[in-house]
Design an enzyme around this catalytic site. Structure first.
Site, mmCIF file in Angstrom:
data_model
loop_
_atom_site.group_PDB
_atom_site.id
_atom_site.type_symbol
_atom_site.label_atom_id
_atom_site.label_comp_id
_atom_site.label_asym_id
_atom_site.label_seq_id
_atom_site.Cartn_x
_atom_site.Cartn_y
_atom_site.Cartn_z
ATOM 1 N N LYS A 110 0.841 -1.193 0.000
ATOM 2 C CA LYS A 110 0.000 0.000 0.000
ATOM 3 C C LYS A 110 0.880 1.248 0.000
ATOM 4 O O LYS A 110 1.970 1.251 0.576
ATOM 5 C CB LYS A 110 -0.919 0.004 1.223
ATOM 6 C CG LYS A 110 -1.877 -1.184 1.272
ATOM 7 C CD LYS A 110 -2.895 -1.080 2.390
ATOM 8 C CE LYS A 110 -2.287 -1.044 3.763
ATOM 9 N NZ LYS A 110 -1.483 -2.254 4.064
ATOM 10 N N HIS A 222 -5.809 4.943 8.810
ATOM 11 C CA HIS A 222 -5.095 5.138 10.079
ATOM 12 C C HIS A 222 -5.625 6.371 10.804
ATOM 13 O O HIS A 222 -5.034 6.840 11.761
ATOM 14 C CB HIS A 222 -3.590 5.316 9.833
ATOM 15 C CG HIS A 222 -3.003 4.259 8.961
ATOM 16 N ND1 HIS A 222 -2.775 4.454 7.617
ATOM 17 C CD2 HIS A 222 -2.620 2.998 9.237
ATOM 18 C CE1 HIS A 222 -2.257 3.347 7.102
ATOM 19 N NE2 HIS A 222 -2.167 2.449 8.056
ATOM 20 N N ASP A 404 -39.630 -1.150 23.189
ATOM 21 C CA ASP A 404 -40.276 -0.787 21.927
ATOM 22 C C ASP A 404 -41.771 -1.071 21.921
ATOM 23 O O ASP A 404 -42.403 -1.055 20.866
ATOM 24 C CB ASP A 404 -39.608 -1.516 20.763
ATOM 25 C CG ASP A 404 -39.843 -3.029 20.801
ATOM 26 O OD1 ASP A 404 -40.284 -3.528 21.851
ATOM 27 O OD2 ASP A 404 -39.582 -3.691 19.784
#
Length: 511
Positions: A110, A222, A404
């Site tokens: 990379k 990163h 709920d």
């Protein structure tokens, strides 16, 4: 001191223990002693073929160790979290492949300064020892309109190169042939990410601040800065923004696409999105691309190159042709590669019509009667009261369940209101109860929907056209209650809060 938010033993040991966990869980992988290097267990099968080596900082799991296996990488070398691996370990991995009989070694790297330096240094050292080594740099980031001198970053598109190069190597292609073919494919790969939260290296604070409700477009894996911050929008809007930016011809790093182009799409979870969110984003990506006249040949959706616990997603698009798809579809034993089909996504019929069913009660046409006006008025009152009490019911349910209950009853109320707008209320009470039973079963969902449908279905037979006096209604209530009881275990215990919630619901329905 920051409280621990990662399930590890220590920041110092987490990389080694993670690699050990990966290898122990897979019979096809092994560790190179003294180094953070994951190898294929069957290195003998490399004889006469090109060996593939990739790697980089840890924290991007399953990249890169998860892509080691027949048909993909021969080895992967790991650095510390977000830190490039040392040249000594990279060289040890190269020599392990060379000594296993590999005809050459391709490094897939990379585009980050540390990776380029360390892999480049190891490659030179290996060449000095007589190893045939070459390197392919992946730099497919589409974020910046004008990339810096360092160029575009290498992101999730790297795993496409792992896959294609791995298939070529398995077929016996030479080092030069593999380099030539993947270099050409790289011209048609682009990636862009978006994040809703930062990540944090073990033992450190978050890598950057991102206020709640904000998202950042184009950040690196990163935590490197992106290009724009904005408020979190809907999945459809976010995906459209990403694809618009990736294909914008005014950007120097855009991916040129035209109507009719075929592509492989990778929807990559950066670490913390739920599977439900990922499926929503995947749908949005497919539909957005197809709306531009593009052909989506294959889709990968999942966690492929993460950024620790970052809540975000990246989209990688790869222009493809018949040969690229053949290589993409080739089998691999790498544990992190998904089990994909080999059918084109676009143009495929993805729905199935249900088999013919009896008419649903809520779809039938009914005749009004003397009781119709009063039953309509009562049902309208039930609906408005359930909607008014939605939050109260949720609050009661939160004390004992998932909170709920009010939402579930509000769904039913809205379904009744919609039905009332387009239908007459039948004069027979039993018919109305059958209609309501069908609606709650279809629209309400959950245990409540099933229970109310049972209650209403059982009650309906007791209040027919000519039989709707007080005694009949009492019998209907009793029949409905008994039907519900028969389907609930005698050992089920209701907490006081749950019982209170149910009693309030029953009171609202019957008042």
């Amino acid at each position: 001191m920051e409280p621990k938010k990662k399930l590890i033993n220590s920041a110092d040991s987490c990389v080694d223990e993670a690699l050990c966990g990966l290898v122990r869980a897979s019979g096809g992988l092994s560790l190179l002693k003294g180094h953070r290097v994951v190898l294929r267990s069957d290195l003998d099968n490399l004889r006469g073929k090109v060996g593939l080596l990739s790697g980089g900082g840890s924290g991007h799991e399953p990249a890169h160790g998860g892509y080691v296996g027949a048909g993909m990488l021969s080895a992967a070398v790991a650095g510390g979290v977000f830190a490039s691996p040392p040249p000594a370990s990279i060289l040890a991995a190269i020599l392990a492949l060379h000594n296993a009989g590999a005809s050459g070694v391709l490094l897939i790297v990379k585009n980050y300064t540390g990776d380029r330096l360390n892999f480049g240094l190891a490659a030179e050292q290996a060449r000095n020892q007589g190893v045939a080594v070459d390197m392919v740099i992946v730099a497919e980031d589409c974020a910046f309109n004008q990339p810096s001198k360092a160029g575009r970053r290498g992101l999730c598109g790297t795993i496409f190169i792992h896959k294609l190069a791995g298939a070529l190597a398995e077929e016996g292609c030479s080092l030069d042939q593999i380099v030539s073919k993947v270099t050409e494919v790289l011209k048609g790969i682009g990636t862009l990410g978006v994040s809703l939260s930062p990540c944090s290296v073990p033992g450190c604070l978050p890598s950057f601040d991102l206020p709640p409700g904000d998202m950042e477009l184009g950040l690196g894996i990163h935590g490197e800065p992106g290009i724009k911050r904005s408020k979190v929008a809907s999945a459809d809007e976010v995906v459209k923004t990403m694809i618009d930016h990736m294909t914008n011809p005014d950007s120097q790093s855009h991916l040129p696409l035209k109507s009719g182009d075929s592509m492989v799409v990778c929807v990559n979870n950066l670490g913390a999105l739920s599977c439900l969110e990922m499926a929503v984003v995947t749908r949005a990506a497919i539909m957005c691309l197809e709306s531009r006249g593009l052909v989506v040949a294959r889709v990968m959706s999942g966690s492929f190159m993460t950024s620790l616990e970052m809540a975000g997603v990246s989209l990688t698009l790869m222009k493809t042709n018949q040969e690229t798809l053949r290589l993409f579809d080739a089998k691999t034993s790498a544990p992190a590669w998904p089990n994909l089909g080999s059918v084109c996504v676009s143009g495929r019929s993805y729905t199935t019509d249900p088999q013919a069913m009896s008419t649903r009660p809520q779809d039938d046409a009914y005749s009004e009667g003397p009781l119709s006006p009063v039953m309509r008025k009562a049902l309208e009152r039930v609906c408005s009261t359930l909607l008014e009490k939605q939050e109260e019911l949720n609050s009661l349910d939160r004390a004992a369940g998932d909170g709920d209950c009010g939402n579930t009853h509000a769904q039913a109320a809205r379904a009744f209101q919609e039905w009332l707008q387009h239908h007459v209320v039948p004069g027979c009470p039993g018919q109305l109860l059958s209609v309501l039973a069908g609606l709650v079963q279809e629209k309400m969902g959950g245990s409540s929907g099933a229970l109310y449908s049972l209650f209403l279905t059982a009650a309906a037979g007791h209040v027919t056209q000519g039989k709707s006096n007080a005694v009949a209604w009492a019998g209907a209530m009793h029949a409905g209650t008994q039907a519900m009881k028969s389907c609930i275990s005698d050992t089920e215990v209701l907490t006081p809060e749950t019982e209170q919630c149910w009693m309030l619901c029953v009171q609202l329905w019957t008042s």
